[in-house]
Write an enzyme that holds these catalytic residues in place. Structure first.
Site, PDB file in Angstrom:
ATOM      1  N   LYS A 110      17.694 -27.923  45.946  1.00 22.48           N
ATOM      2  CA  LYS A 110      17.047 -26.864  45.166  1.00 22.48           C
ATOM      3  C   LYS A 110      17.974 -26.445  44.045  1.00 22.48           C
ATOM      4  CE  LYS A 110      16.560 -22.544  46.785  1.00 22.48           C
ATOM      5  NZ  LYS A 110      17.272 -21.713  45.763  1.00 22.48           N
ATOM      6  N   GLU A 122      18.216 -23.698  40.494  1.00 22.06           N
ATOM      7  CA  GLU A 122      17.677 -22.518  39.831  1.00 22.06           C
ATOM      8  C   GLU A 122      17.498 -22.778  38.346  1.00 22.06           C
ATOM      9  OE1 GLU A 122      20.094 -19.109  40.613  1.00 22.06           O
ATOM     10  OE2 GLU A 122      20.054 -19.387  42.787  1.00 22.06           O
ATOM     11  N   ASP A 172      20.865 -25.811  48.517  1.00 22.73           N
ATOM     12  CA  ASP A 172      21.044 -25.338  47.151  1.00 22.73           C
ATOM     13  C   ASP A 172      22.146 -26.112  46.436  1.00 22.73           C
ATOM     14  OD1 ASP A 172      19.169 -23.330  46.730  1.00 22.73           O
ATOM     15  OD2 ASP A 172      20.419 -21.782  47.635  1.00 22.73           O
ATOM     16  N   GLU A 232      10.935 -16.014  43.279  1.00 27.31           N
ATOM     17  CA  GLU A 232      11.661 -14.875  43.847  1.00 27.31           C
ATOM     18  C   GLU A 232      11.487 -13.623  42.990  1.00 27.31           C
ATOM     19  OE1 GLU A 232      16.071 -13.444  45.445  1.00 27.31           O
ATOM     20  OE2 GLU A 232      15.757 -15.538  44.847  1.00 27.31           O
ATOM     21  N   ASP A 292      22.812 -21.074  48.942  1.00 26.81           N
ATOM     22  CA  ASP A 292      24.130 -20.650  48.486  1.00 26.81           C
ATOM     23  C   ASP A 292      24.348 -19.165  48.755  1.00 26.81           C
ATOM     24  OD1 ASP A 292      22.449 -19.630  46.541  1.00 26.81           O
ATOM     25  OD2 ASP A 292      23.446 -20.596  44.843  1.00 26.81           O
ATOM     26  N   SER A 293      23.314 -18.511  49.280  1.00 28.64           N
ATOM     27  CA  SER A 293      23.464 -17.125  49.747  1.00 28.64           C
ATOM     28  C   SER A 293      24.433 -17.052  50.923  1.00 28.64           C
ATOM     29  CB  SER A 293      22.103 -16.557  50.168  1.00 28.64           C
ATOM     30  OG  SER A 293      21.423 -17.440  51.043  1.00 28.64           O
TER      31      SER A 293
END
Length: 272
Positions: free
Chosen positions: A114, A116, A84, A183, A45-46
């Protein structure tokens, strides 16, 4: 070359063979990475910041992720592709988590997802795994929680937060995650977690003791000239190539005969 799977990635950890992962958002970069032999490609999502020009990842939608996932999946024939789950696509409910994970596999054609967060999302992780969808859990600096974390800071430097990360890692594994992204975590803490877990750890700003590493395509190619985190190493610098192109055009050096198409002189004479 054989398509990577969750089992072959686990085998790499067992054999102490480092896992390579790069974040990519389009067909062309995915093809390059796949041909180079990268193990995993992350559609992160970056892309909100790297491609779409957002200030953070929070504005990224499911439609954004599906669109870019399709492109990357078409380019990656051998690498294991993970996408993501964007902000608020899974946090509100377990049902949302499963439904949107399914969309990324069904519509985005990725191999896994993925998310978070750690222990607080244990029910979500379990439900996604129960739906036969491979899951990576991302802990440490989690960009979707940037405001709650007070900014982009190293996580786990004090005893309380370090113990929380260790517990999150254990729970992620117990819930069925097939890998863990760490991270911006002190390398000594990342080493402890990596040694305890059976599943692979993928580090980004977490030191050399993780089972693998991930960097963003735009960062390692030197395309991001506005921001360079400490953990980024540039392996190529297209900016110099662009400068050379500009100079050669201005000086009349490009295009030369080698890069131009010829024409029969007799035909040219008859035109006039």
């Amino acid at each position: 070359m054989v398509k990577k799977t969750i089992f072959s990635l686990r085998k790499q950890k067992e054999n102490k063979e480092k896992i390579t992962m790069v974040t990519s958002y389009d067909y062309s970069s995915a093809r390059i990475l796949d041909n180079a032999g990268v193990d995993m490609i992350l559609v992160g999502d970056s892309l909100g910041m790297a491609v779409l020009g957002y200030e953070d990842t929070l504005a990224v939608t499911m439609e954004d992720m599906i669109h870019h996932s399709r492109a990357v999946s078409r380019g990656a024939k051998n690498a294991f592709v993970v996408a993501d789950l964007p902000f608020m696509s899974y946090q509100a409910s377990v049902e949302d988590a499963v439904r949107n994970s399914g969309r990324l596999l069904k519509e985005g054609r990725v191999n896994g997802v993925k998310l978070e967060g750690g222990a607080e999302f244990a029910p979500h992780i379990k439900a996604i795994v129960k739906a036969f969808i491979p899951v990576i859990v991302h802990i440490g600096l989690t960009p979707q929680a940037v405001y709650a974390l007070g900014g982009y800071k190293v996580q786990g430097k004090d005893e309380i937060l370090a113990k929380k990360l260790i517990e999150d890692a254990r729970i992620a594994q117990e819930c069925g995650a097939f890998a863990l992204v760490l991270e911006c975590v002190p390398y000594a803490l990342a080493k402890l977690i990596t040694e305890e877990l059976v599943i692979p750890t993928i580090g980004i700003g977490a030191g050399k003791y993780c089972d693998g590493q991930v960097l963003v395509w735009h960062d390692l190619m030197g395309l991001n000239t506005e921001f360079k985190p400490k953990f980024v190493k540039v392996y190529s610098n297209p900016l110099e190539g662009i400068k050379n192109y500009i100079n050669e055009v201005k000086e009349g050096k490009f295009p030369d005969e080698e890069h131009s198409f010829g024409m029969d002189d007799e035909i040219l004479k008859r035109i006039y």
